[in-house]
Scaffold this active site. Sequence first.
Site, PDB file in Angstrom:
ATOM      1  N   ALA A 210       0.849  -1.200   0.000  1.00  0.00           N
ATOM      2  CA  ALA A 210       0.000   0.000   0.000  1.00  0.00           C
ATOM      3  C   ALA A 210       0.880   1.244   0.000  1.00  0.00           C
ATOM      4  CB  ALA A 210      -0.900  -0.018   1.222  1.00  0.00           C
ATOM      5  N   ASN A 211       0.273   2.406   0.049  1.00  0.00           N
ATOM      6  CA  ASN A 211       1.053   3.644   0.212  1.00  0.00           C
ATOM      7  C   ASN A 211       0.307   4.600   1.132  1.00  0.00           C
ATOM      8  OD1 ASN A 211      -0.589   5.535  -1.461  1.00  0.00           O
ATOM      9  ND2 ASN A 211      -0.063   4.040  -3.059  1.00  0.00           N
ATOM     10  N   ARG A 212       0.902   5.753   1.393  1.00  0.00           N
ATOM     11  CA  ARG A 212       0.387   6.641   2.441  1.00  0.00           C
ATOM     12  C   ARG A 212      -0.736   7.574   1.993  1.00  0.00           C
ATOM     13  NH1 ARG A 212       4.135   6.265   6.577  1.00  0.00           N
ATOM     14  NH2 ARG A 212       6.242   5.769   5.886  1.00  0.00           N
ATOM     15  N   SER A 213      -1.205   7.458   0.769  1.00  0.00           N
ATOM     16  CA  SER A 213      -2.236   8.387   0.301  1.00  0.00           C
ATOM     17  C   SER A 213      -3.537   8.204   1.084  1.00  0.00           C
ATOM     18  CB  SER A 213      -2.512   8.149  -1.187  1.00  0.00           C
ATOM     19  OG  SER A 213      -3.628   8.918  -1.573  1.00  0.00           O
ATOM     20  N   ALA A 276      -2.758   7.811  -5.823  1.00  0.00           N
ATOM     21  CA  ALA A 276      -1.357   7.378  -5.766  1.00  0.00           C
ATOM     22  C   ALA A 276      -1.348   5.912  -6.193  1.00  0.00           C
ATOM     23  CB  ALA A 276      -0.820   7.539  -4.356  1.00  0.00           C
TER      24      ALA A 276
END
Length: 401
Positions: A210-213, A276
């Site tokens: 995953a990512n921080r968006s 993102a």
Amino acid sequence: MSASPLAGKRVVLGVTGGIAAYKAIEILRRLVDAGAHVVPIMTDAAQHFVGATTLSALASEPVQTKLWNNPTTAIPHTKVGQGADLIIVAPATAKSIAAYRMGYSHDLLQNTLIATRAPVVLCPAMHTEMWEHPSVVDNVATLRKRGVQIVEPEYGRLAGGDTGAGRLADPATILDIAERVVGPADLTGVRVVVSAGGTREPIDAVRVIANRSSGKQGYAVATEAVARGAEVTLVSTVGLPTPAGVQVIAVESAAEMQEAMERAAINHDVIVMAAAVADFRPVHAASGKIKKGDGVPEIVLQQTPDILAGIGARKRNDHVLVGFAAETANLVDNAKEKLERKRLDLIVANDVSASGVGFAHDTNAVTLLRPDAKPVEIDLATKREVARAIINAVVDIRNAR
Ligand code: CTP
């Protein structure tokens, strides 16, 4: 910074006698924060629920309550309504809705409502049985036909422990609708699709990359576009509250987002790629859970397709294509390169390493870049204000064609 369309507007906030009157305080505070000049009116019943002093302390002028012997003007029944740019009634009880429908001007608020030429936003709140009663249904339908903007109550907990439809709409929703009513409708009939949130790429049945968006900036763009009259679709990986009037398509992985965005590109005029998207995903996602006992797994990654570049390559002349650039160095140069390579009309560049900016924050600071225009810097502002600047640029691009 782009100001709210409520800034400088004279807004009458009518508060009637229901338990949700306490939420009028939050609505009032948000209106003042947006730069509106707020004149509150309370009915006698409303004063059983919240104190006039509280509203007076937060408003731009003292609360008005009196039709007779009003200390501010000799003719309050017309003066307040004539001077208004917008009237919001929140909460609106069954009784106040019935009176408004009939033009039964027994108190200052009802006089104001029938003496005004300003748009009216009515926010009903009551028990489910009352909300569904044929008289209320009929009164609301009649007011709606007359052009009154009704902010439907939500489903939720009501006074006395009951649950059902009738809870006052969220103050944020009421503000969005108020902005829509007074703001420019310069995207009327335009179809806008916005992607939001970070994608999640499966590793196995339980794990993802995953990512921080947070998706907040994409949601703000969707909210602003709908406020300006657009028909808006949001392709989202996150579960933020759906902005009123927006259609949400829920996706998770880059592949799902690609499918949804490519399909949407066919029948939308403006495409805003705020998501993102993961650049890499596991070549194989295990169908079960990878067990520790089997040792440290080697996860082989492959690049995901660049969704935006793909849409850019097949872009129609009437499309407006907006991308984002999340950078930690050489902001403008890197963003310019993406603008050209992906055939964009606008790129929103943000330095995600700066404080208070980008992922998960409620604020952002960005540079807007267009192929043939000077860069526009937006200093630290709320994501909604940034969204307004983005939509202003989109309108500008469309008008220049
Ligand atoms: N984007 C996309 N598909 C991808 C990766 C990015 O559509 N697989 C979009 C993003 O939504 C954003 C823009 O491309 O609007 C730029 O994304 P960004 O992550 O800043 O740049 P990348 O093109 O991925 O390049 P890099 O990661 O090398 O900076």
